[in-house]
Design an enzyme around this catalytic site. Structure first.
Site, PDB file in Angstrom:
ATOM      1  CB  CYS A   1      -6.242  -3.105   6.585  1.00 12.64           C
ATOM      2  SG  CYS A   1      -6.440  -4.888   6.733  1.00 12.64           S
TER       3      CYS A   1
ATOM      4  CD  GLU B   1      -2.992  -1.032   0.179  1.00 11.21           C
ATOM      5  OE1 GLU B   1      -3.151   0.056  -0.409  1.00 11.21           O
ATOM      6  OE2 GLU B   1      -3.659  -2.057  -0.071  1.00 11.21           O
TER       7      GLU B   1
ATOM      8  CG  HIS C   1      -4.660  -5.029   1.711  1.00 17.06           C
ATOM      9  ND1 HIS C   1      -4.812  -3.670   1.764  1.00 17.06           N
ATOM     10  CD2 HIS C   1      -5.448  -5.550   2.702  1.00 17.06           C
ATOM     11  CE1 HIS C   1      -5.670  -3.370   2.744  1.00 17.06           C
ATOM     12  NE2 HIS C   1      -6.065  -4.482   3.329  1.00 17.06           N
TER      13      HIS C   1
ATOM     14  NE  ARG D   1     -16.874  -3.898   2.798  1.00 18.79           N
ATOM     15  CZ  ARG D   1     -17.051  -5.189   3.067  1.00 18.79           C
ATOM     16  NH1 ARG D   1     -18.239  -5.742   2.976  1.00 18.79           N
ATOM     17  NH2 ARG D   1     -16.014  -5.945   3.430  1.00 18.79           N
TER      18      ARG D   1
HETATM   19  N1  PCA Z   1      -8.391  -7.124   6.287  1.00 15.96           N
HETATM   20  C1  PCA Z   1      -9.268  -6.043   6.721  1.00 15.96           C
HETATM   21  C2  PCA Z   1      -9.087  -5.959   8.204  1.00 15.96           C
HETATM   22  C3  PCA Z   1      -8.420  -7.214   8.612  1.00 15.96           C
HETATM   23  C4  PCA Z   1      -7.948  -7.815   7.362  1.00 15.96           C
HETATM   24  O1  PCA Z   1      -7.218  -8.816   7.271  1.00 15.96           O
HETATM   25  C5  PCA Z   1      -9.002  -4.741   5.977  1.00 15.96           C
HETATM   26  O2  PCA Z   1      -8.570  -4.786   4.813  1.00 15.96           O
HETATM   27  O3  PCA Z   1      -9.246  -3.664   6.517  1.00 15.96           O
END
Ligand code: PCA
Length: 224
Positions: free
Chosen positions: A151, A88, A176, A98
């Site tokens: 996240c 990111e 991610h 959400r």
């Molecule tokens: N993904 C979520 C929160 C925890 C995770 O593994 C996110 O993208 O915010």
């Protein structure tokens, strides 16, 4: 063979999240757990699981940073629907959930930290990480949004802390990862990536973060 002095080696804190949204597994934690204790470019990985809860996740992260005093902090999270591993670029000062978190909280349009900057950039070499993941045979691309759920919340809190408290040597950021095949099997059309490939990719990304001082400048985005 030269032995690494584990106690003196730089520490890498690698976090992953517990499952959320009715899932039974979260690849971000499975990857972190698989790399716990790994030696990468002279650093030693310490895996840390974060609750998928606004606030509590940040407290757990901060405790880990105090305990391990790492020189590199990389937080992982699941982004269902993405086909690549995605470093990111930017964390924004916004919680806008959400769905409720694992404690039932659903903040809407509130800052992560009051009276703090709108955003922070990752201090990881995100494009060199993408390059090294691709060279390792792993689909990877830079992402320009970490969303507004837990996240991004953790990512923002990490960068805010590093910007204020830690020495300039501490690098941090967020990556991610896609869903696992067994998760995608429940939802037709969802892209996925096997755990071994994800582990290979994150290992390559950590290697880049440990070794590349100045990021490369090249396109590293999605094909579409
Ligand atoms: N993904 C979520 C929160 C925890 C995770 O593994 C996110 O993208 O915010």
């Amino acid at each position: 063979m030269e032995m690494t002095d584990i106690a003196a080696a730089p520490r890498i804190v690698l976090t992953g999240f517990e499952p959320f949204d009715q899932d039974r597994i979260n690849p971000s934690w499975e990857v972190a757990r698989a790399l716990d204790g790994a030696q990468i470019a002279g650093g030693v990985v310490h895996a840390l699981q974060l609750p998928c809860v606004f606030g509590a996740a940040v407290e757990t992260l901060h405790q880990g940073l105090v305990q391990w005093q790492p020189s590199l902090v990389v937080c992982l999270g699941l982004a269902g629907g993405r086909a690549s591993i995605m470093p990111e670029r930017v964390a924004i000062n916004m919680d806008d959930a959400r769905i409720p978190d694992n404690a039932g909280h659903q903040p809407i349009d509130v800052p992560v930290v009051r009276d703090a900057p709108a955003a922070y950039f990752s201090t990881l070499p995100i494009k060199a990480m993408v390059r090294q993941m691709r060279e390792a045979g792993v689909p990877a691309a830079v992402s320009n949004t970490a969303g507004t759920f837990v996240c991004n919340h953790v990512f923002y809190a990490l960068m805010h802390r590093l910007a204020r408290r830690a020495g300039p040597g501490v690098r941090g950021g967020f990556i991610h990862v896609p869903a696992l095949p067994q998760q995608a099997a429940q939802q037709a059309g969802m892209p996925s990536m096997g755990l071994e490939v994800q582990v290979l990719g994150i290992r390559a990304a950590l290697h880049a973060a440990m070794t590349v001082q100045h990021d490369v400048h090249e396109t590293a985005g999605q094909l579409h």
